[in-house]
Design an enzyme around this catalytic site. Structure first.
Site, PDB file in Angstrom:
ATOM      1  N   CYS A 140       0.822  -1.215   0.000  1.00  0.00           N
ATOM      2  CA  CYS A 140       0.000   0.000   0.000  1.00  0.00           C
ATOM      3  C   CYS A 140       0.857   1.267   0.000  1.00  0.00           C
ATOM      4  CB  CYS A 140      -0.939   0.011   1.199  1.00  0.00           C
ATOM      5  SG  CYS A 140      -2.087  -1.378   1.216  1.00  0.00           S
ATOM      6  N   HIS A 141       1.839   1.324   0.898  1.00  0.00           N
ATOM      7  CA  HIS A 141       2.653   2.540   1.010  1.00  0.00           C
ATOM      8  C   HIS A 141       4.143   2.255   1.014  1.00  0.00           C
ATOM      9  CE1 HIS A 141      -1.329   3.639   2.664  1.00  0.00           C
ATOM     10  NE2 HIS A 141      -1.134   4.650   1.856  1.00  0.00           N
ATOM     11  N   GLY A 142       4.540   1.012   0.780  1.00  0.00           N
ATOM     12  CA  GLY A 142       5.937   0.674   0.593  1.00  0.00           C
ATOM     13  C   GLY A 142       6.743   0.383   1.848  1.00  0.00           C
TER      14      GLY A 142
END
Length: 176
Positions: A140-142
């Site tokens: 999702c956000h790394g």
């Protein structure tokens, strides 16, 4: 002339007394049972907090399994020697949330990592054996976690949480 007393054989009146008493006992039990039963917790409550046992025998080295406890995904990783060495040799100064690998596993069971599989950034579910550190990767956000579940890269502020668990035997754990 003598007559037999009622003590020698039962009469119809004796039968009616016994039948009435039995019906009263059954009626009282039928009345009390729902009152007692409603005090028991429902199945959802029991399932939500009950400890679970997991057999580790089928988990091969280098493999993960995911189980659910209290509605949360729990990753159980059978780490390889390489993963254990990398996790133990990582300098704590390079970690956002410094925590030694030995504090995240049970003594004598370094090969088993048990973590709650929820990203500490926004609650996504990370993917195991992904990312630069052979740990967990949150797409999702790394956010990237190492093989000890510690945050190494990305926006997540903390390590993956370790649930309360104990080893019941060498091949079985109890979570909760």
């Amino acid at each position: 002339m003598t007559t037999a007393s009622s003590a020698d054989h039962p009469t119809r009146r004796d039968f009616l007394f016994v039948a009435t008493g039995a019906a009263a006992v059954v009626g009282a039990a039928a009345t009390v049972w729902p009152l007692v039963n409603q005090m028991n917790p429902d199945a959802a409550t029991i399932a939500a907090g009950a400890p679970i046992e997991v057999d580790l025998t089928p988990v091969a080295e280098g493999q993960d399994i995911k189980v659910f406890w209290r509605g949360k995904p729990i990753y159980i990783s059978h780490r390889t020697k390489k993963q254990i060495e990398e996790a133990q040799q990582a300098p704590l100064s390079s970690l956002k949330d410094p925590e030694a690998d030995s504090a995240r596993v049970k003594a004598g069971h370094d090969q088993w990592l048990v973590v709650i599989g929820i990203c500490t950034h926004l609650g996504c579910i990370p993917i195991a054996h992904e990312g630069n550190y052979d740990g967990f990767f949150c797409p999702c956000h790394g956010s990237q976690y190492d093989s000890s579940g510690r945050i190494r890269q990305g926006p997540a502020p903390a390590n993956l949480a370790v649930p309360p668990y104990t080893f019941v035997s060498d091949t079985k754990i109890q979570i909760g």
